[in-house]
Design an enzyme around this catalytic site. Structure first.
Site, PDB file in Angstrom:
ATOM      1  N   ASP A 236      18.337  42.536  99.473  1.00  0.00           N
ATOM      2  CA  ASP A 236      17.361  42.329  98.405  1.00  0.00           C
ATOM      3  C   ASP A 236      17.900  42.913  97.091  1.00  0.00           C
ATOM      4  O   ASP A 236      18.370  44.059  97.057  1.00  0.00           O
ATOM      5  CB  ASP A 236      16.064  43.048  98.814  1.00  0.00           C
ATOM      6  CG  ASP A 236      14.890  42.707  97.916  1.00  0.00           C
ATOM      7  OD1 ASP A 236      14.525  41.530  97.860  1.00  0.00           O
ATOM      8  OD2 ASP A 236      14.341  43.635  97.282  1.00  0.00           O
ATOM      9  N   GLU A 286      32.324  46.786 111.153  1.00  0.00           N
ATOM     10  CA  GLU A 286      32.562  47.579 112.368  1.00  0.00           C
ATOM     11  C   GLU A 286      32.200  46.750 113.603  1.00  0.00           C
ATOM     12  O   GLU A 286      32.639  47.023 114.707  1.00  0.00           O
ATOM     13  CB  GLU A 286      31.733  48.872 112.326  1.00  0.00           C
ATOM     14  CG  GLU A 286      32.284  49.886 111.336  1.00  0.00           C
ATOM     15  CD  GLU A 286      31.362  51.087 111.147  1.00  0.00           C
ATOM     16  OE1 GLU A 286      30.336  51.189 111.840  1.00  0.00           O
ATOM     17  OE2 GLU A 286      31.686  51.920 110.263  1.00  0.00           O
TER      18      GLU A 286
HETATM   19  C1  NOJ Z   1      13.248  40.179  95.616  1.00  0.00           C
HETATM   20  C2  NOJ Z   1      12.395  39.590  96.675  1.00  0.00           C
HETATM   21  O1  NOJ Z   1      12.854  38.298  96.974  1.00  0.00           O
HETATM   22  C3  NOJ Z   1      10.976  39.611  96.165  1.00  0.00           C
HETATM   23  O2  NOJ Z   1      10.119  38.929  97.040  1.00  0.00           O
HETATM   24  C4  NOJ Z   1      10.555  41.047  95.990  1.00  0.00           C
HETATM   25  O3  NOJ Z   1       9.267  41.087  95.394  1.00  0.00           O
HETATM   26  C5  NOJ Z   1      11.522  41.806  95.093  1.00  0.00           C
HETATM   27  N1  NOJ Z   1      12.886  41.542  95.444  1.00  0.00           N
HETATM   28  C6  NOJ Z   1      11.316  43.300  95.201  1.00  0.00           C
HETATM   29  O4  NOJ Z   1      11.774  43.743  96.448  1.00  0.00           O
END
Ligand code: NOJ
Length: 575
Positions: A236, A286
């Site tokens: 993310d 790993e």
């Molecule tokens: C990107 C994610 O795709 C989204 O859904 C989220 O709200 C933000 N990152 C924060 O984690």
């Protein structure tokens, strides 16, 4: 928000002129343990299937439907589970309290292990969503960090003293950074007498990746999931992990929102970020054959390519932001091919849990957002995503042409949408997260209870059961294409060369690998089109599979009459 391909002013000239000079690309993945060229299917667990009857999807529900993504229905290579960890749910799982455990709302530790085993039995890899940029403000790390300036967690987050005090004695934030979700980026904590930074919600405090203890704790967590059999990770907002060590002010620029009025020079894309990703890959490597994909946060295709390394691939948004015209897709494809060159492996996605669904967005972009046009465009788009160079990422429901649902304000379950106005780029993501439509009837086969988020009005007619029985459905098109893709090395990992089609509304390209040469033609309009394949690509061609149940046949003189919105994959007839 990104450096989107510029719209061409003369579509015919722009589409074909660029095609003529498009570079041949040769990236392949010869190692059988390297499944970067596979198809990934994203599951939003709360919305896929509810096994325990509480109205919210869960892991056991995914297990109930695991054959939907198995070799006999949708032969994909991996599922990506959006976050499954305990969370107060302010950002619906992207605010994690314990990154090593399963959210009881979604099931048990045992449910997770059973799901992984069932996927592996069917040859499906499992990708987890790692939210390592921030945690929930209810995580044990943050609670300890907030409580004291001493101790092992004191420096786990981006804490800073105020830059000064205003006339009323109120503390002033350390710099000018703002939150992507709206409002200031800094939150004052009187107990600690300091501010902390959050790119997203106040409840998502930013981790301090410049503290080696944070990095070590994250790698321990990653190793834990690898040992549990996880095959890959989606990271993310990975290019936000590192911040400028001195937390300098971002330069102020022209823009429409507080976020876009800053050049994010100091809170994103730091110069030492690639070294961090290198260290992450060492951990992932790993274990053999594991992949990772980084979610590029507010960056364009050249940045996505610059962060791509071997088995670490990166989301590129160029096609997700293109309207449904040949000129826009040509510009997006050419931008990708130029940026990635022959040796880097791109990704391709047309929908995800933050954006409009492809069936809604593409058809609306050309004023054709009613069936049957909408479904016809969805099927042609399936050919684009599954026949372009790169790893395709499908979003649950895309395979049946699910559309966005208008959610009344009082039912919105996306808190950031309530903070930001309708011009926010991700405004109300509840619209694209409605429950999967499995069958006609109450609950649509998703739940026996009241669903956590309303079902689409068309669930009785647009669902998996109805479409499995209909050879002309969107689902039938995805199944045909996925089945064929498995057998076609040129589609899986072949080079891509765009060709001038001679028609401003039609794109054409070849894919070549392992002695196989394929031609792809896609019409972007709801009228018939005639192409001369001999002139276009040389040689003789045989139509194999495409958007329509039976693809249009190539005439003996080498011409083909494409029906409205038709997209076809052809094999060399003499090769
Ligand atoms: C990107 C994610 O795709 C989204 O859904 C989220 O709200 C933000 N990152 C924060 O984690």
């Amino acid at each position: 928000m990104t450096d989107q391909p510029a719209a061409a002013t003369d579509p015919a000239a722009a589409t074909d002129a660029a095609a003529a000079t498009s570079a041949d690309s040769t990236a392949t993945s010869a190692d059988p343990a390297d499944w970067r060229d596979g198809v990934v299917y994203q599951i939003y667990p709360r919305s896929f299937a509810d096994h325990d009857g509480d109205g919210t999807g869960d892991l056991a529900g995914i297990l109930d439907h695991v054959d939907h993504v198995g070799p006999d229905v949708l032969p994909i290579d991996a599922i990506w589970l959006s976050p499954i960890y305990p969370s107060p749910g302010r950002d619906l799982g992207y605010d994690v309290t314990d990154h090593t455990a399963i959210d009881p709302l979604l099931g048990t530790e045992d449910d997770f292990d059973r799901l992984v085993a069932a996927c592996h039995e069917r040859g499906i890899n499992v990708i987890l969503d790692l939210v390592m940029n921030h945690t929930s403000d209810e995580s044990a790390w943050f609670l300890a960090s907030k409580a004291s300036r001493d101790g092992p967690f004191a420096d786990f987050y981006l804490w800073r003293d105020p830059s000064g005090w205003d006339a009323d004695g109120k503390p002033l934030p350390p710099n000018n950074w703002v939150s992507f979700f709206g409002g200031p980026g800094w939150e004052w904590v009187p107990e600690r007498g300091q501010f902390y930074y959050h790119t997203f919600l106040v409840g998502q405090p930013e981790l301090n990746w410049r503290n080696p203890a944070v990095e070590a704790a994250q790698w321990d967590m990653v190793r834990g999931w690898l040992k549990r059999g996880v095959d890959g990770f989606r990271l993310d907002v990975f290019n936000a992990f590192l911040k400028d060590a001195d937390l300098r002010d971002n330069p102020v620029i022209e823009g429409g929102s507080p976020w876009s009025r800053q050049d994010h020079r100091y809170d994103l894309d730091q110069p030492d970020f690639l070294e961090l990703i290198g260290r992450f890959r060492e951990i992932v490597d790993e274990e053999a054959g594991r992949m990772s994909v980084g979610e590029l946060f507010t960056g364009g295709t050249p940045t996505a390519a610059a962060y791509t390394r071997g088995r670490h691939i990166v989301f590129d948004w160029s096609l997700m932001e293109s309207p449904w015209t040949a000129a826009a897709f040509a510009a997006g494809i050419d931008l990708r091919e130029r940026a990635y060159g022959p040796d880097l492996w791109p990704t391709i996605a047309l929908s995800n849990h933050d954006r409009e669904r492809q069936a809604t967005r593409l058809s609306a972009s050309v004023g054709r957002d009613r069936d049957p046009d909408r479904a016809a465009i969805a099927k042609a788009a399936a050919v684009v995503i599954l026949a372009s160079r790169g790893a395709p990422f499908l979003y649950y429901g895309e395979e049946i042409g699910m559309i966005d649902v208008d959610i009344p304000r009082e039912e919105i379950v996306d808190p950031p949408a309530l903070l930001a106005g309708p011009d926010f780029p991700w405004y109300d993501r509840s619209r694209c997260r409605t429950p999967m439509q499995w069958q006609p009837g109450p609950g649509a086969g998703f739940t026996t209870a009241k669903p956590w988020l309303r079902l689409a009005d068309d669930a009785d007619t647009r669902n998996v059961a109805v479409q499995l029985a209909d050879p002309d459905s969107v689902l039938a098109a995805y199944r045909r294409l996925l089945r064929y893709r498995r057998t076609a090395p040129a589609l899986r990992h072949g080079a891509m060369t765009r060709l001038p089609s001679g028609d401003p509304d039609v794109l054409a390209w070849t894919r070549t690998a392992d002695g196989q040469r394929l031609l792809v033609v896609v019409s972007f309009v709801g009228q018939p089109r005639q192409l001369d394949l001999g002139t276009l690509a040389g040689g003789r061609w045989r139509a194999i599979v495409g958007s329509h149940r039976e693809p249009a046949a190539v005439a003996p003189d080498g011409t083909i009459a494409l029906r409205p919105d038709e997209a076809i994959i052809l094999e060399a007839a003499d090769g």
